[in-house]
Design an enzyme around this catalytic site. Structure first.
Site, PDB file in Angstrom:
ATOM      1  N   LYS A  33       0.338  -1.213   0.274  1.00  0.00           N
ATOM      2  CA  LYS A  33       0.550  -0.077  -0.276  1.00  0.00           C
ATOM      3  C   LYS A  33       1.075   1.478   0.056  1.00  0.00           C
ATOM      4  O   LYS A  33       1.935   1.519   0.994  1.00  0.00           O
ATOM      5  CB  LYS A  33      -0.701   0.117   1.045  1.00  0.00           C
ATOM      6  CG  LYS A  33      -1.587   1.091   1.202  1.00  0.00           C
ATOM      7  CD  LYS A  33      -2.738   1.077   1.876  1.00  0.00           C
ATOM      8  CE  LYS A  33      -2.686   1.517   3.498  1.00  0.00           C
ATOM      9  NZ  LYS A  33      -2.039   3.277   3.256  1.00  0.00           N
ATOM     10  N   ASP A  60      -3.519   4.415  -1.806  1.00  0.00           N
ATOM     11  CA  ASP A  60      -4.114   4.705  -1.521  1.00  0.00           C
ATOM     12  C   ASP A  60      -4.257   6.574  -0.626  1.00  0.00           C
ATOM     13  O   ASP A  60      -4.050   6.956  -0.536  1.00  0.00           O
ATOM     14  CB  ASP A  60      -3.668   3.922   0.234  1.00  0.00           C
ATOM     15  CG  ASP A  60      -5.068   4.584   1.290  1.00  0.00           C
ATOM     16  OD1 ASP A  60      -6.215   4.970   1.359  1.00  0.00           O
ATOM     17  OD2 ASP A  60      -4.236   4.328   2.628  1.00  0.00           O
ATOM     18  N   LYS A  62      -6.955   8.129  -1.521  1.00  0.00           N
ATOM     19  CA  LYS A  62      -8.563   8.468  -0.047  1.00  0.00           C
ATOM     20  C   LYS A  62      -8.656   9.783  -1.174  1.00  0.00           C
ATOM     21  O   LYS A  62      -9.016  10.517  -0.582  1.00  0.00           O
ATOM     22  CB  LYS A  62      -7.674   9.126   1.743  1.00  0.00           C
ATOM     23  CG  LYS A  62      -7.230   8.086   2.526  1.00  0.00           C
ATOM     24  CD  LYS A  62      -7.590   7.803   3.629  1.00  0.00           C
ATOM     25  CE  LYS A  62      -7.155   6.474   4.464  1.00  0.00           C
ATOM     26  NZ  LYS A  62      -5.371   6.112   3.984  1.00  0.00           N
ATOM     27  N   ASP A  65     -13.654  15.073  -3.919  1.00  0.00           N
ATOM     28  CA  ASP A  65     -13.559  15.768  -5.205  1.00  0.00           C
ATOM     29  C   ASP A  65     -14.815  15.991  -5.553  1.00  0.00           C
ATOM     30  O   ASP A  65     -15.630  14.789  -5.499  1.00  0.00           O
ATOM     31  CB  ASP A  65     -12.166  16.172  -5.578  1.00  0.00           C
ATOM     32  CG  ASP A  65     -12.275  17.631  -5.917  1.00  0.00           C
ATOM     33  OD1 ASP A  65     -13.039  18.231  -5.761  1.00  0.00           O
ATOM     34  OD2 ASP A  65     -10.847  17.646  -5.687  1.00  0.00           O
ATOM     35  N   THR A 116      -9.753   3.670   9.932  1.00  0.00           N
ATOM     36  CA  THR A 116      -9.712   3.194  12.046  1.00  0.00           C
ATOM     37  C   THR A 116      -9.814   4.341  13.122  1.00  0.00           C
ATOM     38  O   THR A 116      -9.178   3.802  13.889  1.00  0.00           O
ATOM     39  CB  THR A 116      -9.275   2.268  11.739  1.00  0.00           C
ATOM     40  OG1 THR A 116      -8.024   1.952  10.817  1.00  0.00           O
ATOM     41  CG2 THR A 116      -9.934   1.244  10.676  1.00  0.00           C
ATOM     42  N   ARG A 215       2.866  -0.322  10.712  1.00  0.00           N
ATOM     43  CA  ARG A 215       3.586  -0.105  11.625  1.00  0.00           C
ATOM     44  C   ARG A 215       4.398  -1.542  12.603  1.00  0.00           C
ATOM     45  O   ARG A 215       5.460  -2.011  12.688  1.00  0.00           O
ATOM     46  CB  ARG A 215       3.953   0.525  12.849  1.00  0.00           C
ATOM     47  CG  ARG A 215       3.726   2.105  12.305  1.00  0.00           C
ATOM     48  CD  ARG A 215       2.575   2.938  12.743  1.00  0.00           C
ATOM     49  NE  ARG A 215       1.049   3.281  12.299  1.00  0.00           N
ATOM     50  CZ  ARG A 215       0.540   4.504  12.559  1.00  0.00           C
ATOM     51  NH1 ARG A 215       1.433   4.996  13.772  1.00  0.00           N
ATOM     52  NH2 ARG A 215      -0.784   4.220  12.623  1.00  0.00           N
TER      53      ARG A 215
END
Ligand code: C5P
Length: 248
Positions: A33, A60, A62, A65, A116, A215
């Site tokens: 990603k 990714d 996001k 618009d 999340t 992470r």
């Protein structure tokens, strides 16, 4: 290539850092990603470099618009040969259907529901007018379900949501929406800025089709071991057995 269901969130600050990280995996082909930081700094060159090595890309960005701008943007990005691209469900039905039309089945469009990192209390305090809400009203799952319904009606391929909303989405929309779940943590992992976290096993059991892990892998002392462990746990966990009641 084997069908990778564990997507590694490569939130690094340069191409060199990503390539150094990936070199630990040898010739393994991964599903990566790439988010805003990397794409805005390293751009299409990085995507092409990673694809040439053989990795699959989930971009990714996001996107959110007006429909025309989203259509034009998604059309350009679809030509890159990436596998998945995110838009925000918040952008509305017209925006989602413009993205789907522009993608023209070349890539999978995923609608981000509620991040999340956002909790029920944060949503009530910062986003929603709370005057008429009792303390016990849970609005977050309702918003996620409504966004998912809008996404499905507009032929979006899947949604990004926490594991805790995955179960209800699977029950309602079955396999008509892919479920991609970030916020994955092992039992003793640090949660960092994530609020609604789940283990790989919980995510699988609750209905997630793919998990996104950043992470816990990228900051691990042994990223390859951690990746293999998470992949095994996700693969091994029972497939969800929820009845699929796809709405017309
Ligand atoms: O490091 P961590 O495992 O928290 O990374 C999760 C990744 O998934 C981040 O790149 C973050 O931008 C992304 N993401 C998320 N929640 C969403 C959508 C995407 O955490 N709802």
């Amino acid at each position: 290539m084997e069908n990778n269901k564990v997507i590694i969130a490569c939130d690094f600050s340069s191409s060199e850092e990503i390539l150094k990280f990936l070199s630990k995996f040898g010739n393994k082909k991964l599903f990566l990603k790439i988010g805003m930081e990397m794409f805005y700094s390293e751009g299409i060159n990085l995507i092409e470099k990673l694809q040439n090595i053989g990795h699959e890309i989930f971009l990714d960005l996001k996107i959110c618009d007006i429909p025309n701008t989203v259509y034009r943007t998604v059309r350009k990005l679809s030509a890159l040969g990436i596998k998945m691209l995110t838009i925000h469900a918040f952008g509305g039905s017209n925006m989602m259907s413009s993205a789907v039309e522009a993608a023209n089945k070349k890539i999978l469009i995923l609608a981000v529901t509620i991040l999340t990192s956002i909790s029920e209390s944060m949503l009530k305090q910062e986003v929603i007018f709370q005057e008429n809400l009792s303390e016990n009203t849970h609005i977050l799952p309702k918003i996620v379900m409504r966004y998912s319904e809008n996404a499905q009606k507009n032929k979006v391929d899947g949604v990004v949501c926490s594991a805790f909303e995955a179960k209800k989405i699977k029950q309602n929309f079955g396999n008509s929406l892919l479920i991609v779940t970030p916020g994955i943590r092992n039992q003793n992992d640090e949660s960092y800025d994530q609020n609604r976290t789940a283990t790989p096993e919980q995510a699988k059991n609750l209905g997630s089709d793919y998990i996104v892990v950043g992470r816990p892998i990228t900051r691990s002392e042994n990223p390859v071991n951690e990746y293999e462990k998470i992949t095994d746990e996700f693969k091994r966990s029972a497939k969800n057995t929820y009845k699929t009641t796809i709405r017309a």
